[in-house]
Each structure stands twice: as C-alpha cells, then as structure tokens.
Motif scaffolding. Sequence first.
Motif, PDB file in Angstrom:
ATOM      1  N   TYR A  98       0.839  -1.204   0.000  1.00 31.15           N
ATOM      2  CA  TYR A  98       0.000   0.000   0.000  1.00 31.15           C
ATOM      3  C   TYR A  98       0.873   1.253   0.000  1.00 31.15           C
ATOM      4  O   TYR A  98       1.448   1.614   1.015  1.00 31.15           O
ATOM      5  CB  TYR A  98      -0.941  -0.005   1.211  1.00 31.15           C
ATOM      6  CG  TYR A  98      -1.852  -1.212   1.210  1.00 31.15           C
ATOM      7  CD1 TYR A  98      -2.951  -1.269   0.363  1.00 31.15           C
ATOM      8  CD2 TYR A  98      -1.582  -2.309   2.022  1.00 31.15           C
ATOM      9  CE1 TYR A  98      -3.767  -2.380   0.325  1.00 31.15           C
ATOM     10  CE2 TYR A  98      -2.393  -3.431   1.993  1.00 31.15           C
ATOM     11  CZ  TYR A  98      -3.486  -3.469   1.140  1.00 31.15           C
ATOM     12  OH  TYR A  98      -4.283  -4.570   1.102  1.00 31.15           O
TER      13      TYR A  98
ATOM     14  N   ASP B 198      -2.286   3.963  -2.129  1.00 29.97           N
ATOM     15  CA  ASP B 198      -3.509   3.516  -1.438  1.00 29.97           C
ATOM     16  C   ASP B 198      -3.214   3.270   0.039  1.00 29.97           C
ATOM     17  O   ASP B 198      -3.580   2.237   0.607  1.00 29.97           O
ATOM     18  CB  ASP B 198      -4.025   2.241  -2.110  1.00 29.97           C
ATOM     19  CG  ASP B 198      -5.398   1.816  -1.616  1.00 29.97           C
ATOM     20  OD1 ASP B 198      -6.095   2.656  -1.001  1.00 29.97           O
ATOM     21  OD2 ASP B 198      -5.764   0.649  -1.824  1.00 29.97           O
TER      22      ASP B 198
ATOM     23  N   SER C  96      -5.489   1.869   2.990  1.00 33.99           N
ATOM     24  CA  SER C  96      -5.847   0.450   3.069  1.00 33.99           C
ATOM     25  C   SER C  96      -4.813  -0.379   3.817  1.00 33.99           C
ATOM     26  O   SER C  96      -4.863  -1.611   3.785  1.00 33.99           O
ATOM     27  CB  SER C  96      -6.017  -0.122   1.650  1.00 33.99           C
ATOM     28  OG  SER C  96      -7.053   0.533   0.950  1.00 33.99           O
TER      29      SER C  96
ATOM     30  N   LYS D  84     -10.010   5.178  -8.207  1.00 30.34           N
ATOM     31  CA  LYS D  84     -10.178   3.750  -8.467  1.00 30.34           C
ATOM     32  C   LYS D  84     -10.830   3.551  -9.829  1.00 30.34           C
ATOM     33  O   LYS D  84     -11.688   4.334 -10.238  1.00 30.34           O
ATOM     34  CB  LYS D  84     -11.044   3.113  -7.381  1.00 30.34           C
ATOM     35  CG  LYS D  84     -10.439   3.195  -5.983  1.00 30.34           C
ATOM     36  CD  LYS D  84     -11.346   2.551  -4.953  1.00 30.34           C
ATOM     37  CE  LYS D  84     -10.738   2.657  -3.551  1.00 30.34           C
ATOM     38  NZ  LYS D  84     -11.612   2.031  -2.523  1.00 30.34           N
TER      39      LYS D  84
ATOM     40  N   SER E 156     -15.881  -0.199 -11.859  1.00 35.74           N
ATOM     41  CA  SER E 156     -16.097  -1.636 -11.677  1.00 35.74           C
ATOM     42  C   SER E 156     -16.195  -2.326 -13.026  1.00 35.74           C
ATOM     43  O   SER E 156     -16.787  -1.817 -13.980  1.00 35.74           O
ATOM     44  CB  SER E 156     -17.395  -1.869 -10.889  1.00 35.74           C
ATOM     45  OG  SER E 156     -17.684  -3.239 -10.825  1.00 35.74           O
TER      46      SER E 156
END
Length: 444
Positions: free
Chosen positions: A184, A187, A190, A434, A437
């Motif tokens: 990480y 990010d 996380s 991000k 999806s």
Amino acid sequence: ETGRSVKPSYFNSPPLDVSVAFPQATPASTFPPLASDYYQFDDLLSPEEQALRKKVRECMEKEVAPIMAERATNLKFFPQYWEKAEFPFQIVPKLGALHISGGTIKVIPMQGYGCPGLSLTGSAIAMAEVARVDASCSTFILVHSSLAMLTIALCGSEEQKQKYLPSLAQLKTVACWALTEPDYGSDASSLKTTATKVEGGWILEGQKRWIGNSTFADVLVIFARNTTTNQINGYLVKKDSPGLTATKIPNKIGLRIVQNGDILLKKVFVLDEDRLPGVNSFQDTNKVLAVSRVMVAWQPIGISMGVYDMCARYLKERKQFGAPLAAFQINQQKLARMLGNIQAMTLVGWRLCKLYEEGKMTPGHASLGKSWITSMARETAALGRELLGGNGILADFLVAKAFCDLEPIYTYEGTYDINSLVTGREITGFASFKPASVSQRSRL
C-alpha cells in the motif's frame, strides 16, 4: 595472452581529485553563490524570515557542503556519502544548531516543547535552503520534523509532547514516520499492519517500507489498523523494542544518503501511554500530510536553485571553442528557461504558504503545488544536466546528484498522478482514484 588478464601497474591507483582532473571548473565542495533569486524574493519575506534564510544558507554552504563532498580516508579521493549511500551523522549537530526542526509547531514557550515556532513560510524557505545544497539533508529534516514531530504535536497527548518534542527539536533524538507498506503506497489508507488491544497496551504486527530515517531513529511513529474498530491509529515505538527491526533498502538511484528502511513488527508491545490519542482514522493523518506536502513542494524549489547556481558558475568558467560556454546563445536560452522556472516555482510555493497561514489552503491547493513544482524542477534539472555535458553525470558538480534526487521527491508524498487526481476531485466533484467496476461496462 588474451586469456591472461595482466593489468597495468596503475590499475588500482586512486582516481585523481576532481580539481586536478578538471581544473577548469569549481566543484560543489565550494558551493556557488546564490544567483537564482532573480525576482528578489527576499522582498516578500519578513525581516525574521530573511534572517533565517541567510543563516541557513550560510551554514549549508560553508559547513555542510564540504562534508557532503568529503572523500573517504581509506581510499583517497573516493566519494563517500552519496555514492556509498551512507548518512553523515556529523551534520546532525549542525542542523540542530539551526533550530529549524519542528518549525511549523506553534506552542506557548512556557510549555517547554523547545520548538522555534516559525511561520510556515519561514519553515519552507529553510527547507529550500537546505535542499539547495543537499536534497538528502532536506528529506532527513522533512521526515523528522514535518511528519514525525508534527504528528506528535497535532495528535499527541500533552505528556507525549512534553516527553518527545524538546529533544527532537534540538535533534538530540531523531524520529521517523511509518505509513507506507509493501502492498500500500498511494492507497495508504488500506494499510494492513494491525494493532490489537491487550492488557496495558497494544500488540503491533505488520511491515512498513520506504521509511526514511528508520534504521537509526530513536522513536518511530507507526500507523496501524485497530483490530477492534478497523480504523487507523498511531503509535510511538521506541528503538530496539522487542520484535522491531529496521533494515536499509539498498540500490536506490536517488536520495542515496537518506536511510530508507524496511520495518518489521513482530508482536511489538506498545504501552497505552504511547498510543497517539489524536489519530483515530486516516483523516487524522491528512492533517499532517497537508502541511508536509507544502514543505515537500519547497524541496524541488531549493534543488532547482542549487542546480541553476552551479550551472551559472560552471558556464562562466568552462571554455570551448575559445569562449566561455556562457557566451553561446543556446546555453543562455537554457539558463533563462531554468531561471524562469525557478521564479514561477518560488512564487507558487510562496502563495501556497500564505493560503495555509490564512486558513484558506485546501488539499487540492497543496497537491497542485507539489505536483506542478516537482514537474518543473525535473525539467530544470534536465536542462542543467545538458549544460554541464560530461560533467553533468558526475556528482562532483552537484547537478547529476540533484537530477537523481528529484526522482524520489517527484514520487513521494503523493505521486504526480495521485496529486493531480486530488486536485481533479476538488475542481470537478468526482473522485477518480479507483477504476470503474468491471461489471459496469460502458455500452461504448
């Protein structure tokens, strides 16, 4: 015989000192005078900030620059610190005497924290003056002061501030700040290092990576996920705690003097009194990062100043085709572009400080400043490398070292891309960190 390697008698002789090998130009051990403040930035500073800038500059030029260019005694004329990736601990008292550590921490003097209580602008210009001579020195101070010390000041208890800040402010002790992990980086929210509550304290388990100062820090600020709340908490871990190890990351091409380390935490016990009460989520770390990102933006400003100052002197000393390199039009054009970059970078950095001091700075402001300034610094260093020709790849003339040192600064405290997205989110209202999806595919 070709199969038998018979080396000449001088094969293992030490290299010539650069002043003998290349007498036409002065190396960085004698640091060049300031030539990069073309728009007279001092006029925008208070008398106190001007005095601070002068004090730091004189120390770095006269006391630190010769040390950074020292040659090892066991192998004469061999570059020691940057090339061997070693930290020159003898500079720490000199940096401590400048009294700039913890500069952005505002305290009442009678509380005894020992911090100088500088303006953010004052701390920023001090950072730039350090970086102008050596980027690794500025990163050492950045991690220690603008990350670790500031976290204790903003998120620590009164007892923790009294216990740790005075010695850290004097650089009698050194701190590091451990957020990044192997899995990480960008990010970071996380992270998976854990903190489990036990009687009397906490057990930390996990791994950190790229942590500056970690191999010799006296106190380590560690961020871990509370296994009960699933939120990120902060902890103060002392050196040599059972289960704690920090080992140096080798083979870096930039900031080689900075001792970045891999930290392993194997059932490290931390007392309740060493949990930072003000860190209860990742948002609390952002309070620290907002300030440190401004400070990081001033590192490439200082580095670019040093590169320009070195190039300006070099081009006047070095001659080809019967004339100084400074007399050639193409070289003057490159110098002018570098100088223009530095003036723009400085004014953006100054405005960023003022926005913060007036309570108007947003995360997008800080991110745009850091990303844009570092990109301009890369261009400036690349032009400087061109101007020095073959000597542009030698650390002896600063520019090659600065060229390499800018690369990690371009990346840490948020990559150029991540910082651009922080600003992008702020100006559009859409977060795009991000990917969409996979199941939500566009009909296009």
